[in-house]
Structures are given as structure tokens and as C-alpha cells.
Design an enzyme around this catalytic site. Structure first.
Site, mmCIF file in Angstrom:
data_model
loop_
_atom_site.group_PDB
_atom_site.id
_atom_site.type_symbol
_atom_site.label_atom_id
_atom_site.label_comp_id
_atom_site.label_asym_id
_atom_site.label_seq_id
_atom_site.Cartn_x
_atom_site.Cartn_y
_atom_site.Cartn_z
ATOM 1 N N ASP A 36 0.845 -1.222 0.000
ATOM 2 C CA ASP A 36 0.000 0.000 0.000
ATOM 3 C C ASP A 36 0.867 1.253 0.000
ATOM 4 O O ASP A 36 0.565 2.236 -0.678
ATOM 5 C CB ASP A 36 -0.916 0.005 1.233
ATOM 6 C CG ASP A 36 -1.926 -1.146 1.179
ATOM 7 O OD1 ASP A 36 -2.495 -1.489 2.232
ATOM 8 O OD2 ASP A 36 -2.104 -1.717 0.077
ATOM 9 N N LYS A 116 -14.325 -27.188 -13.227
ATOM 10 C CA LYS A 116 -15.210 -26.357 -14.050
ATOM 11 C C LYS A 116 -15.732 -25.223 -13.171
ATOM 12 O O LYS A 116 -16.640 -25.395 -12.376
ATOM 13 C CB LYS A 116 -16.365 -27.173 -14.605
ATOM 14 C CG LYS A 116 -17.207 -26.378 -15.621
ATOM 15 C CD LYS A 116 -18.224 -27.237 -16.349
ATOM 16 C CE LYS A 116 -19.009 -26.427 -17.369
ATOM 17 N NZ LYS A 116 -19.694 -25.245 -16.763
ATOM 18 N N LYS A 291 -9.841 -32.130 -21.170
ATOM 19 C CA LYS A 291 -9.458 -31.720 -22.529
ATOM 20 C C LYS A 291 -8.301 -32.565 -23.035
ATOM 21 O O LYS A 291 -7.319 -32.777 -22.312
ATOM 22 C CB LYS A 291 -9.006 -30.251 -22.538
ATOM 23 C CG LYS A 291 -10.034 -29.286 -21.974
ATOM 24 C CD LYS A 291 -9.448 -27.887 -21.812
ATOM 25 C CE LYS A 291 -10.475 -26.962 -21.190
ATOM 26 N NZ LYS A 291 -9.939 -25.604 -20.930
HETATM 27 N N1 LIG Z 1 -15.685 -23.024 -16.831
HETATM 28 C C1 LIG Z 1 -14.462 -23.523 -16.788
HETATM 29 O O1 LIG Z 1 -13.855 -23.639 -15.707
HETATM 30 N N2 LIG Z 1 -13.844 -23.954 -18.019
HETATM 31 N N3 LIG Z 1 -14.386 -23.778 -19.261
HETATM 32 C C2 LIG Z 1 -13.475 -24.278 -20.096
HETATM 33 C C3 LIG Z 1 -13.607 -24.291 -21.563
HETATM 34 C C4 LIG Z 1 -14.682 -23.846 -22.280
HETATM 35 C C5 LIG Z 1 -14.344 -24.060 -23.625
HETATM 36 C C6 LIG Z 1 -13.088 -24.608 -23.646
HETATM 37 O O2 LIG Z 1 -12.626 -24.749 -22.359
HETATM 38 N N4 LIG Z 1 -12.393 -24.759 -19.460
HETATM 39 C C7 LIG Z 1 -12.612 -24.557 -18.157
HETATM 40 N N5 LIG Z 1 -11.764 -24.882 -17.136
#
Ligand SMILES: NC(=O)n1nc(-c2ccco2)nc1N
Length: 324
Positions: A36, A116, A291
Site C-alpha cells: 500500500d 469447471k 481436454k
Molecule cells: N468453466 C471452466 O472452468 N472452463 N471452461 C473451459 C472451456 C470452455 C471451452 C473450452 O474450455 N475450461 C474450463 N476450465
């Protein structure tokens, strides 16, 4: 005696370094009070020499005044949605389709496995290493220009930490809110008689769609990258996992749960482990994203209609949402 420009540049580089250590490596190297103090020193010096303020200075995170509306942004590379799997059988079928398409027989495939994140997908464009545009996913082809709001998110760097930045680099990822940040926000809203949000995802979406960046700036938003769109003037690594590590090295935050898994059984083990970790993460996830890791195989598999053939979201069973 350093010139004013040299003093400004040194303070800016120091602050960028400390922000990287804190927000990307999760390893702060100085106490917040010291950070800061440096930030206030930079703000004071910039107020004395406003003509020397640069858009990528760490002080330039809040837009001036509210927008009347959001401009539209066309995604040069569409931002796609994911197909879902809701059982091991559906994941096995997904892998089988890929093996057949690639002529892989039963050989193991390597997957980059990610939680996700349950937030809002965004695209962030850096030109010559400087943040130049932020956009929502929208319908995948057209989104809203939320650059001023994106700039207020503390773990998104305004400048990439590399001496030879790509001419253009589009980083894609999720903006989300921690559960603790969500609860604090709702408590504050209740105390002020303002509307509360039903869940962290709605709170993140509502905060990003604020026309006034001064409001967005007060919201505890976090960004994690999970992919790359446009990349010009740079040779990218040839696997997805290596690309994410590269993003981290140049200052872009990625999720720390991401793992490489070789073969279907390791992937399902990751899915189950994430299911166990879910309640302790401190932020909402609604499954995992699995993936194919090699970019060449992703390109060979391509996309069907709107979703990639090379990725699937394996979701958790819907969680009963606590009513507030
Ligand atoms: N929502 C999320 O965490 N996502 N979404 C993708 C994604 C969407 C299209 C390709 O990869 N990958 C991650 N970890």
C-alpha cells in the site's frame, strides 16, 4: 538522482512484481502495508506529474465515469460451449469416439483436467503486452465490451510480465466470486437495503455487467485463465497444459487444481478427487473440464456444431442450493 520517469517506472515494475507474487503465485513477498505504501507513493508522484500517467500503470484500475451502455465485441475466434457428460459411461463413450476418430485403438490419451469454475466466461486481449480489451462470451460470436470492469479485477495484470510480449494475445477464462466474498457482499447489500444475489455466479455476472466500474471495483471478483484464443507474434507450446503454465509465467492466473492425467482411469480418479475437494475449495465449481492435451489432436478433432470434439464437461449431480 533518478529522473521522475525512472522513479515512476521503477515503482510500476515493483508493484507489478508484488501483484504477480500475491495474485498469481499465491506467495506474497512483502506485507500488505508495504504494498500500500508503494502504491500510494506512485499515486502521489503521478498526481504531481499527470502527463506521465500511462494506461498500464498499476494505479489505472478504475474507469473514470459510468458508461451509458456496453459496446459490442465480435469474437474473431468463436467462444464455444462444452458438451456435458453426467456419468462414467458417457465419459467412456466420449473417449471411445475420440479414439475411433484418431485411429488410436485403445492407446492411452493424455487429458488436461481442470475444475469447471462456475462463473462467467470472458475474453481478455493484450496488445504488445498491454491489456487492451475485455469482453463477455455473449452468444459465443458477439459479446459485450467490459474492458473498464475487467481492469478493476486485481489478479488480472494490466501488463504482461515478459520482455518480448506477443503482438496480440487473447486469454480466455472464467471470472468468479469466492463464497466468502459472496457472503460479505450480500451482508453489505442487506445492511444497505440493496438487492442481494442468489449465488456467487449471479453476483459475478451482475458485477461484470455494472456500467459503473467504481461499483465493479468494490466486488471481490477473481479471474482464472483456461485457454488461449488469438495468438500473434508468438510460438505457443504444443500442449494445452504447457500453454497454461506459460500463461502463468507471463503473469496470468490459472487454477491450482489443474492436472495432467494419462488414460481414462486417471481422469476418472481426478473427477472423483475434485468431487471430494469441492466443498473445501472456497469457490463454486459444477464439475470438471477434461481436454485432450495435444493441440495437434485437438485440431484434428475440431468442433461439432458449437462444441469442441476434444473436450467434455463432466458435471457433478446438481447440489441442493441453500436458500438464503
Ligand atoms: N468453466 C471452466 O472452468 N472452463 N471452461 C473451459 C472451456 C470452455 C471451452 C473450452 O474450455 N475450461 C474450463 N476450465
Amino acid at each position: 538522482q533518478q529522473s521522475i520517469e525512472q522513479q515512476l517506472e521503477q515503482l510500476r515494475q515493483q508493484l507489478r512484481h508484488y501483484e504477480y507474487q500475491y495474485h498469481v503465485l499465491d506467495k506474497p513477498t512483502i506485507p500488505d502495508a508495504e504494498y500500500d505504501r508503494l502504491m500510494n507513493q506512485l499515486k502521489t508522484l503521478e498526481q504531481q506529474y499527470p502527463e506521465l500517467i500511462s494506461a498500464d500503470s498499476p494505479t489505472q484500475r478504475v474507469g473514470a465515469k459510468p458508461l451509458a451502455s456496453f459496446a459490442q465485441v465480435r469474437h474473431e475466434i468463436p467462444m464455444l460451449s462444452l458438451d456435458n457428460a453426467f456419468s462414467d459411461q458417457e465419459f467412456y463413450a466420449f473417449v471411445k469416439r475420440i479414439q475411433e476418430r484418431l485411429g488410436y485403438g485403445n492407446d492411452d490419451l493424455t487429458f488436461c483436467c481442470e475444475p469447471k469454475l462456475d462463473g462467467l466466461a470472458v475474453s481478455i486481449l493484450y496488445e504488445n503486452g498491454i491489456l487492451s480489451q475485455g469482453a463477455t462470451r455473449g452468444d459465443g460470436s458477439t459479446g459485450e465490451d467490459i474492458t473498464l470492469n475487467i481492469r478493476t479485477i486485481r489478479n488480472i495484470p494490466l501488463q504482461l510480465l515478459t520482455d518480448n510480449p506477443p503482438a496480440r494475445l487473447e486469454v480466455r477464462g472464467e471470472v468468479f466470486m469466492s463464497q466468502a466474498g459472496f457472503e460479505q457482499l450480500n451482508e453489505r447489500a442487506l445492511a444497505r437495503g440493496e438487492k442481494t444475489f442468489a449465488n456467487p455466479r449471479n453476483a459475478a455476472a451482475g458485477s461484470l455487467r455494472q456500467l459503473d466500474p467504481k461499483i465493479t471495483r468494490q466486488r471481490p471478483l477473481v479471474f482464472n485463465a483456461y485457454g488461449i484464443g488469438i495468438a500473434e507474434g508468438v510460438v505457443l507450446p504444443d500442449t494445452h497444459f504447457a500453454r497454461l503454465q506459460w500463461l502463468k509465467q507471463i503473469g496470468i492466473p490459472i487454477n491450482q487444481e489443474i492436472e495432467l492425467c494419462r488414460g481414462t482411469e486417471q481422469v476418472l480418479e481426478f473427477y472423483r478427487q475434485m468431487g471430494q475437494k469441492r466443498d473445501g475449495l472456497g469457490y463454486d465449481i459444477d464439475g470438471t473440464v477434461l481436454k485432450i492435451n495435444e493441440i495437434a489432436l485437438q485440431q484434428q478433432l475440431g468442433f461439432v456444431s458449437k462444441a469442441p470434439r476434444w473436450a467434455i464437461a463432466y458435471k457433478f449431480p446438481a447440489q441442493e442450493q441453500l436458500t438464503i
